[in-house]
Design an enzyme around this catalytic site. Sequence first.
Site, PDB file in Angstrom:
ATOM      1  N   ASN A  10       0.914  -1.158   0.003  1.00 47.42           N
ATOM      2  CA  ASN A  10      -0.084  -0.201  -0.117  1.00 47.42           C
ATOM      3  C   ASN A  10       1.115   1.265  -0.020  1.00 47.42           C
ATOM      4  O   ASN A  10       1.440   1.524   0.914  1.00 47.42           O
ATOM      5  CB  ASN A  10      -0.716  -0.024   1.294  1.00 47.42           C
ATOM      6  CG  ASN A  10      -1.709   1.277   1.310  1.00 47.42           C
ATOM      7  OD1 ASN A  10      -1.687   2.016   0.636  1.00 47.42           O
ATOM      8  ND2 ASN A  10      -2.290   1.283   2.564  1.00 47.42           N
ATOM      9  N   TRP A  11       0.993   1.789  -1.220  1.00 47.40           N
ATOM     10  CA  TRP A  11       1.901   2.836  -1.277  1.00 47.40           C
ATOM     11  C   TRP A  11       1.462   4.219  -0.456  1.00 47.40           C
ATOM     12  O   TRP A  11       1.943   5.284  -0.476  1.00 47.40           O
ATOM     13  CB  TRP A  11       2.406   3.258  -2.727  1.00 47.40           C
ATOM     14  CG  TRP A  11       2.914   2.044  -3.434  1.00 47.40           C
ATOM     15  CD1 TRP A  11       3.202   0.596  -2.891  1.00 47.40           C
ATOM     16  CD2 TRP A  11       3.585   2.167  -4.613  1.00 47.40           C
ATOM     17  NE1 TRP A  11       4.125   0.177  -3.911  1.00 47.40           N
ATOM     18  CE2 TRP A  11       4.167   0.755  -4.887  1.00 47.40           C
ATOM     19  CE3 TRP A  11       3.775   3.187  -5.854  1.00 47.40           C
ATOM     20  CZ2 TRP A  11       5.118   0.412  -6.117  1.00 47.40           C
ATOM     21  CZ3 TRP A  11       4.129   2.634  -6.961  1.00 47.40           C
ATOM     22  CH2 TRP A  11       4.758   1.510  -7.326  1.00 47.40           C
ATOM     23  N   LYS A  12       0.111   4.179  -0.377  1.00 48.50           N
ATOM     24  CA  LYS A  12      -0.336   5.522   0.358  1.00 48.50           C
ATOM     25  C   LYS A  12      -0.123   6.710  -0.539  1.00 48.50           C
ATOM     26  O   LYS A  12      -0.043   6.417  -1.743  1.00 48.50           O
ATOM     27  CB  LYS A  12      -0.060   5.560   1.703  1.00 48.50           C
ATOM     28  CG  LYS A  12      -0.213   4.457   2.573  1.00 48.50           C
ATOM     29  CD  LYS A  12      -0.110   4.449   4.056  1.00 48.50           C
ATOM     30  CE  LYS A  12      -0.294   3.066   4.710  1.00 48.50           C
ATOM     31  NZ  LYS A  12       0.065   3.153   6.112  1.00 48.50           N
ATOM     32  N   HIS A  97      -9.757   1.370   4.719  1.00 53.18           N
ATOM     33  CA  HIS A  97      -8.539   1.438   5.443  1.00 53.18           C
ATOM     34  C   HIS A  97      -8.711   2.374   6.671  1.00 53.18           C
ATOM     35  O   HIS A  97      -9.463   3.437   6.596  1.00 53.18           O
ATOM     36  CB  HIS A  97      -7.328   1.934   4.687  1.00 53.18           C
ATOM     37  CG  HIS A  97      -5.857   2.001   5.213  1.00 53.18           C
ATOM     38  ND1 HIS A  97      -5.480   2.867   5.984  1.00 53.18           N
ATOM     39  CD2 HIS A  97      -4.858   0.860   5.119  1.00 53.18           C
ATOM     40  CE1 HIS A  97      -4.409   2.662   6.676  1.00 53.18           C
ATOM     41  NE2 HIS A  97      -3.771   1.443   6.097  1.00 53.18           N
ATOM     42  N   GLU A  99      -6.763   4.766   7.862  1.00 51.22           N
ATOM     43  CA  GLU A  99      -6.593   6.278   7.457  1.00 51.22           C
ATOM     44  C   GLU A  99      -7.854   7.006   6.720  1.00 51.22           C
ATOM     45  O   GLU A  99      -8.204   8.055   6.945  1.00 51.22           O
ATOM     46  CB  GLU A  99      -5.537   6.080   6.603  1.00 51.22           C
ATOM     47  CG  GLU A  99      -4.090   6.131   7.394  1.00 51.22           C
ATOM     48  CD  GLU A  99      -2.778   5.354   6.709  1.00 51.22           C
ATOM     49  OE1 GLU A  99      -3.049   5.561   5.513  1.00 51.22           O
ATOM     50  OE2 GLU A  99      -1.916   4.934   7.481  1.00 51.22           O
ATOM     51  N   GLU A 167      -5.625  -4.993  10.410  1.00 50.06           N
ATOM     52  CA  GLU A 167      -4.719  -4.192  10.855  1.00 50.06           C
ATOM     53  C   GLU A 167      -5.055  -3.174  12.048  1.00 50.06           C
ATOM     54  O   GLU A 167      -5.641  -2.485  12.017  1.00 50.06           O
ATOM     55  CB  GLU A 167      -4.558  -3.082   9.438  1.00 50.06           C
ATOM     56  CG  GLU A 167      -4.282  -3.555   8.235  1.00 50.06           C
ATOM     57  CD  GLU A 167      -3.717  -2.550   7.409  1.00 50.06           C
ATOM     58  OE1 GLU A 167      -2.561  -2.733   6.865  1.00 50.06           O
ATOM     59  OE2 GLU A 167      -4.248  -1.641   7.129  1.00 50.06           O
ATOM     60  N   GLY A 173       2.220   2.096  10.912  1.00 46.01           N
ATOM     61  CA  GLY A 173       3.502   3.178  10.889  1.00 46.01           C
ATOM     62  C   GLY A 173       4.107   3.484  12.089  1.00 46.01           C
ATOM     63  O   GLY A 173       4.651   4.303  12.203  1.00 46.01           O
ATOM     64  N   SER A 211       3.087  -2.263  10.316  1.00 48.74           N
ATOM     65  CA  SER A 211       4.530  -2.372  10.776  1.00 48.74           C
ATOM     66  C   SER A 211       5.238  -3.751  10.329  1.00 48.74           C
ATOM     67  O   SER A 211       6.197  -4.318  11.022  1.00 48.74           O
ATOM     68  CB  SER A 211       4.834  -2.182  12.258  1.00 48.74           C
ATOM     69  OG  SER A 211       4.601  -0.744  12.445  1.00 48.74           O
ATOM     70  N   GLY A 232       2.748  -1.151   4.058  1.00 53.68           N
ATOM     71  CA  GLY A 232       2.860   0.286   3.939  1.00 53.68           C
ATOM     72  C   GLY A 232       4.073   0.562   3.910  1.00 53.68           C
ATOM     73  O   GLY A 232       4.743   0.744   2.432  1.00 53.68           O
ATOM     74  N   GLY A 233       4.753   1.191   4.725  1.00 55.29           N
ATOM     75  CA  GLY A 233       6.176   1.815   4.804  1.00 55.29           C
ATOM     76  C   GLY A 233       7.259   1.120   3.969  1.00 55.29           C
ATOM     77  O   GLY A 233       8.102   1.499   3.050  1.00 55.29           O
TER      78      GLY A 233
HETATM   79  P1  PGA Z   1       2.751  -0.014   7.861  1.00 52.77           P
HETATM   80  O1  PGA Z   1       1.195   0.417   6.991  1.00 52.77           O
HETATM   81  O2  PGA Z   1       3.271  -1.145   7.028  1.00 52.77           O
HETATM   82  O3  PGA Z   1       3.686   1.419   7.248  1.00 52.77           O
HETATM   83  O4  PGA Z   1       2.666   0.321   9.143  1.00 52.77           O
HETATM   84  C1  PGA Z   1       0.458  -0.682   6.884  1.00 52.77           C
HETATM   85  C2  PGA Z   1      -0.962  -0.208   6.131  1.00 52.77           C
HETATM   86  O5  PGA Z   1      -1.360   1.011   6.702  1.00 52.77           O
HETATM   87  O6  PGA Z   1      -1.502  -0.902   5.296  1.00 52.77           O
END
Ligand code: PGA
Length: 249
Positions: A10-12, A97, A99, A167, A173, A211, A232-233
């Site tokens: 997930n590149w966000k 998600h 977010e 999640e 994050g 994470s 994500g990251g």
């Molecule tokens: P993260 O994000 O790996 O940076 O914790 C995961 C996500 O939000 O899908």
Amino acid sequence: MALRKLIAGNWKMNGLASDGLALAADLARRVKRHPLDCDLLVCPPATLVRAVADALSGSGIAVGGQDCHTGRSGAHTGDIAASMLKDAGCSHVILGHSERRTDHHESDALVRAKVEAARAAGLVAIVCVGETAQQRDAGQALKVVSGQLAGSLPDGMSAAQLVIAYEPVWAIGTGRTPTAADVAAVHGHIRTELRQRVADATSVRLLYGGSVKPDNARELLHVANVDGALIGGASLKAPDFWAIAEAAA
Ligand code: PGA
């Protein structure tokens, strides 16, 4: 029987064309040199979906969106329909998600309508669920996840149309992750809940997200009922994303 794992990035809201295309090209080179025994998916920002899909064409790496609108078309400035994602080369879309639930106040009912739109467009919906730190501390993690599943999943979904991503909000994050035992408890619970809602529930892939890094991937990816990861990251760096995928395969 173990399900084939899905490793999803997930590149966000990250990446201009130069970074996104370099990342896609790097992954395509790696998979060509060394095909892995798992499915790979990247979810770039909407501006890059088509270019990344073109760059990954023939590589076997799938492309997904990060959100879609509930409607098919119309006067919705700034929104993107599921059919548009499909048209641009997507096979999947992340929905609900945390977010988006936080930043855009998305309710379970809205997520459910988006899942319906994704299904109608022929996209696999990756539906995200997970508790906040306060909810976990109050012993409500399983209850929260049950409520999100009940509210966000339309009737009559099948494993070919659906992926669930657990999640925990506090793990996204932050560098913090639940213990393997906690992940096993939630994923086992999700599987049980899905049995009441999805005919082929045992075939629905359940991803863990929050994470996931190269150094914890092996442990998290081999917990019972963990059929992949939403990253994500670490998905923004090809060597890290690849190392996680290797840990799954
Ligand atoms: P993260 O994000 O790996 O940076 O914790 C995961 C996500 O939000 O899908």
